[in-house]
Write a protein that holds these residues in place. Structure first.
Motif, short mmCIF file in Angstrom:
data_model
loop_
_atom_site.label_atom_id
_atom_site.label_comp_id
_atom_site.label_asym_id
_atom_site.label_seq_id
_atom_site.Cartn_x
_atom_site.Cartn_y
_atom_site.Cartn_z
N LYS A 192 0.85 -1.20 0.00
CA LYS A 192 0.00 0.00 0.00
C LYS A 192 0.88 1.25 0.00
O LYS A 192 1.93 1.27 0.62
CB LYS A 192 -0.88 0.03 1.25
N THR A 193 0.43 2.27 -0.71
CA THR A 193 1.13 3.55 -0.69
C THR A 193 0.62 4.31 0.51
O THR A 193 -0.56 4.66 0.57
CB THR A 193 0.84 4.34 -1.98
N ILE A 194 1.50 4.52 1.48
CA ILE A 194 1.10 5.29 2.65
C ILE A 194 2.11 6.40 2.87
O ILE A 194 3.27 6.27 2.50
CB ILE A 194 0.95 4.41 3.92
N SER A 195 1.63 7.47 3.47
CA SER A 195 2.51 8.58 3.78
C SER A 195 2.88 8.50 5.25
O SER A 195 2.02 8.58 6.12
CB SER A 195 1.79 9.90 3.50
N LEU A 196 4.18 8.33 5.50
CA LEU A 196 4.69 8.29 6.87
C LEU A 196 5.50 9.55 7.10
O LEU A 196 6.34 9.91 6.26
CB LEU A 196 5.61 7.09 7.06
N ILE A 197 5.27 10.22 8.21
CA ILE A 197 6.05 11.41 8.55
C ILE A 197 6.68 11.17 9.91
O ILE A 197 5.99 10.92 10.90
CB ILE A 197 5.17 12.68 8.56
N ASP A 198 8.01 11.20 9.93
CA ASP A 198 8.78 10.96 11.15
C ASP A 198 9.12 12.32 11.74
O ASP A 198 9.80 13.13 11.10
CB ASP A 198 10.05 10.18 10.78
N VAL A 222 16.61 10.00 13.96
CA VAL A 222 16.34 9.47 12.62
C VAL A 222 17.59 8.81 12.05
O VAL A 222 17.51 7.79 11.36
CB VAL A 222 15.81 10.59 11.70
N ALA A 223 18.77 9.36 12.39
CA ALA A 223 20.03 8.79 11.91
C ALA A 223 20.22 7.35 12.41
O ALA A 223 20.90 6.56 11.76
CB ALA A 223 21.20 9.66 12.37
N GLU A 224 19.57 7.01 13.52
CA GLU A 224 19.67 5.65 14.07
C GLU A 224 18.76 4.66 13.36
O GLU A 224 18.79 3.47 13.62
CB GLU A 224 19.34 5.66 15.56
N GLY A 225 17.92 5.15 12.46
CA GLY A 225 17.05 4.27 11.69
C GLY A 225 15.64 4.81 11.61
O GLY A 225 15.10 5.30 12.59
N THR A 226 15.08 4.73 10.42
CA THR A 226 13.72 5.19 10.20
C THR A 226 13.00 4.18 9.30
O THR A 226 13.65 3.35 8.66
CB THR A 226 13.72 6.61 9.58
N PRO A 268 11.52 2.74 6.11
CA PRO A 268 11.79 3.08 4.71
C PRO A 268 10.62 3.85 4.09
O PRO A 268 9.46 3.47 4.26
CB PRO A 268 11.96 1.71 4.05
N GLY A 269 10.94 4.95 3.42
CA GLY A 269 9.91 5.75 2.76
C GLY A 269 9.34 6.86 3.62
O GLY A 269 8.58 7.70 3.13
N ALA A 270 9.69 6.88 4.91
CA ALA A 270 9.16 7.94 5.78
C ALA A 270 9.81 9.27 5.45
O ALA A 270 10.99 9.34 5.15
CB ALA A 270 9.41 7.59 7.24
N GLY A 298 3.02 3.89 20.27
CA GLY A 298 4.20 3.12 20.65
C GLY A 298 5.46 3.55 19.92
O GLY A 298 6.56 3.27 20.36
N GLY A 299 5.27 4.24 18.80
CA GLY A 299 6.39 4.79 18.05
C GLY A 299 7.44 3.77 17.63
O GLY A 299 7.17 2.57 17.56
N MET A 300 8.64 4.27 17.37
CA MET A 300 9.72 3.43 16.89
C MET A 300 10.16 2.41 17.94
O MET A 300 10.74 1.38 17.61
CB MET A 300 10.91 4.28 16.45
N MET A 301 9.86 2.67 19.22
CA MET A 301 10.21 1.71 20.28
C MET A 301 9.47 0.40 20.07
O MET A 301 9.95 -0.65 20.48
CB MET A 301 9.89 2.29 21.66
N LYS A 302 8.29 0.45 19.44
CA LYS A 302 7.48 -0.76 19.22
C LYS A 302 7.59 -1.25 17.77
O LYS A 302 6.96 -2.24 17.41
CB LYS A 302 6.01 -0.48 19.53
N TRP A 303 8.32 -0.57 16.93
CA TRP A 303 8.44 -0.92 15.51
C TRP A 303 9.33 -2.15 15.35
O TRP A 303 10.43 -2.19 15.85
CB TRP A 303 9.03 0.25 14.73
N GLU A 304 8.80 -3.17 14.67
CA GLU A 304 9.57 -4.39 14.46
C GLU A 304 9.91 -4.61 12.99
O GLU A 304 10.56 -5.59 12.64
CB GLU A 304 8.80 -5.60 15.01
N GLY A 305 9.41 -3.73 12.13
CA GLY A 305 9.65 -3.89 10.70
C GLY A 305 11.03 -3.40 10.29
O GLY A 305 11.89 -3.14 11.13
N ASP A 306 11.22 -3.30 8.98
CA ASP A 306 12.51 -2.85 8.44
C ASP A 306 12.79 -1.40 8.82
O ASP A 306 11.86 -0.60 8.95
CB ASP A 306 12.50 -2.94 6.90
N VAL A 307 14.07 -1.09 8.95
CA VAL A 307 14.49 0.30 9.09
C VAL A 307 15.63 0.52 8.10
O VAL A 307 16.28 -0.42 7.67
CB VAL A 307 14.99 0.66 10.53
N LYS A 308 15.78 1.78 7.72
CA LYS A 308 16.91 2.07 6.84
C LYS A 308 17.81 3.08 7.50
O LYS A 308 17.42 3.76 8.44
CB LYS A 308 16.44 2.55 5.47
#
Length: 102
Positions: free
Chosen positions: A21-27, A34-38, A40-42, A92-102
């Protein structure tokens, strides 16, 4: 009192991405976070710079707002909703994120 902010879980966001799905993520975190990982596509728009960068956010799309724990993104959602944007807070933010990061 402003409208209740809609929420989405990190798992739901991950599922949307997995489904292509095309979603808009804003970090809205700070540069060093953000340098520690975000996600992908945010798009990175620091919380403090949102008011002057509103023109970069499409009013016709729904945006998922992300921070470290879900607190700052909730503030961002409150503000953006008041400006007429369609937003969801990733609880829960990035603390709960288990998916890919770039």
């Amino acid at each position: 009192m402003s409208e209740e902010v809609k929420v989405i879980t990190p798992k739901e966001v991950e599922n949307l991405l997995d489904e292509g799905k095309t979603i808009s993520l804003i970090d809205v975190r700070e540069d060093e976070e953000v340098a520690e990982g975000t996600i992908p596509g945010a798009k990175h728009i620091r919380l403090g710079t949102i008011p002057e960068r509103l023109e970069e956010i499409n009013k016709n799309e729904e945006h998922i707002i992300v921070c470290r724990s879900g607190r700052r993104s909730e503030h961002a959602c409150d503000y953006l909703q008041e400006q007429g944007f369609n937003v969801r807070n990733m609880v829960g933010g990035m603390m709960k994120w288990e998916g890919d990061v770039k």
